[in-house]
Design a protein around this motif. Structure first.
Motif: not given
Length: 488
Positions: A293-295, A297-300, A303
């Motif tokens: 999730w942390s990865v 969340r910062g990678q469009p 996502r």
């Protein structure tokens, strides 16, 4: 000492090719059997649930199988991590067989709780089929991994496309044995799962995952002792393996642990690592979903990949799950199973038959273009199926488009997701994506039955089309040039 290591390593490599050929033949065969088992039950699951529990909860019963497959993946993969592919696959098929038997008993006793429990365990067959694809690449040469995995996908397709057409035959045969209507296909599913598990138990030797780990341990160069619980097993080692690691088991993409981690787990491993290496190997798994999730969340791009897989699956499941019920509204029992078999076979062919073409287009046109093309096909499918009325050929065309749209979002979304994150976190992120996909499909199956009863099939397809709006917004959102996982 170096000479002693070189000789068994060379001998092991000489044995890999025949082991892999044997494994592929075995997996190809059991995937056909397992595909028949899964799909012959799914093709009548909603109809049987509607008879036993009512139309409103027919989708809930279908979703139980999806949830079961997702939940069973946890113990199955844990067993595989410790003991290899064979016991995990055998367990998954065995659980699926038990589920099939419980569904038959539920149909005979008209027990709703037993029906849901049976459908939950029936998901073991799906879990086994999915895990078999990873088994195909444990010992594959790096240049052939995609092709060999695709062979197993095709094998699943053969069984899945053929199975719905066996449903009517299975029902006629077992009705003569005294089983209630619509229970026969699940009896055949249970038999298929038992057959697949017995074949794998007896013939999947040596275990491909354990063999791959031994090779990785033999190839790993001696390294000085590092800090306990360091980051290498979860990050540095996979990147090194992917960049230029030796042999058939570079870590990250195929689920095999990094060489530095498996050296401590391999039965033939050295004497020094066990005290510390397992700690480092387990830590990323314990925090896998939080890390993913942390990865993401910062990678469009990640996502978008997850959204494409999840929303495409949601739309497909919502419409497909209630199509047999829709056919049952206008056809007698004598005809409905035959028609369901034809329509679902066409739908499944749309999902899988053109996947190589979809993959080629994904590389040729770009991931976002194919995702948007898949959304367009999903919207067309909802429009065609939702306005078909009781015209079966038009409904069939809608289901084919539905399968093609799912293929576009699944293939392109999975490719974008995999290349948008580093090798060290890729397995966790892919597992997170599968979890979201399963929850999306289960939710769609649950809600589809209620929507079908309250508002009808056309409204269901309209709501499914509306569900694609967030995905379109994500896919059309501008992204920085050169961002990871994006096309130039």
């Amino acid at each position: 000492m170096a000479t002693d290591l070189t000789v068994p390593r060379t001998a092991a490599r000489l044995d890999v090719a025949p082991i892999q050929r044997r494994t592929m033949r075995l997996l190809f065969t059991t995937q056909i059997i397992g595909g028949v088992g899964v799909t012959i039950g799914i093709s009548v699951g909603a109809l049987l649930a509607a008879r036993v529990a009512g139309t409103a909860v027919a989708g809930v019963a279908q979703s139980a199988g999806v949830v079961g497959a997702a939940l069973l993946a946890i113990p199955v993969t844990r067993i595989m991590a410790r003991h290899g592919r064979r016991p995990g696959l055998v367990l998954a098929y065995a659980v699926g067989a038990v589920g099939g038997v419980l569904v038959v008993l539920a149909a005979a006793t008209r027990s709703v709780p037993l029906l849901f429990l049976g459908m939950l365990l029936f998901g073991g067959g799906t879990a086994a089929n999915l895990q078999a694809r990873y088994t195909a690449v444990d010992l594959a040469e790096p240049a052939r991994r995609g092709r060999q995995l695709s062979l197993i996908v095709w094998a699943t397709t053969i069984g899945a496309v053929a199975a719905p057409n066996f449903a009517a035959l299975a029902d006629r045969v077992t009705t003569g044995w005294g089983l209630p209507p619509l229970a026969g296909p699940f009896a055949f599913s249970a038999t298929a799962f038992v057959l697949a598990s017995v074949v794998l138990l007896g013939l999947l030797r040596p275990d491909p995952l354990l063999t791959a780990r031994r090779l990785a341990a033999a190839d790993a160069p001696p390294t000085p002792a590092g800090p306990p619980g360091g980051a290498a097993p979860g990050n540095a080692a996979p990147d090194a393996a992917v960049a230029g690691g030796p042999g058939p088991v570079a870590a990250g993409s195929n689920g095999v642990a990094p060489a530095a981690a498996v050296a401590a787990e391999a039965p033939a491993g050295g004497g020094a690592g066990p005290a510390t290496a397992p700690v480092g190997a387990r830590a990323p798994r314990a925090a896998g979903m939080r890390l993913a999730w942390s990865v993401v969340r910062g990678q469009p791009a990640a996502r978008l990949g997850i959204a494409a897989v999840a929303i495409g699956h949601l739309v497909m499941v919502a419409v497909m799950a209630m199509t047999p019920v829709r056919l049952g509204e206008s056809h007698a029992d004598a005809d409905v199973l035959r028609l369901v078999g034809i329509v679902l076979s066409l739908h499944i062919a749309g999902m899988y038959a053109f996947s190589p073409v979809v993959g080629w287009l994904t590389d040729r046109l770009g991931r976002r273009a194919v995702i948007l093309g898949g959304v367009g096909l999903l919207l067309a499918a909802c429009a065609v199926a939702g306005t078909a009325g009781h015209h079966t050929p038009r409904l069939s065309a809608g289901l084919v488009l539905l399968g093609l749209g799912w293929s576009g979002t699944m293939v392109a979304g999975s490719t974008l997701l995999s290349e948008s994150v580093s090798a060290g976190v890729r397995p966790s992120v892919q597992g997170f994506s599968d979890l979201i996909m399963g929850l999306a499909g289960a939710s769609a199956a649950v809600l589809s039955g209620f929507v079908m009863q309250l508002a009808g099939y056309p409204v269901l397809t309209l709501l499914a089309a509306v569900a694609t709006v967030p995905l379109v917004a994500l896919a059309l959102r501008p992204v920085p040039t050169g961002a990871p996982g994006e096309e130039d």
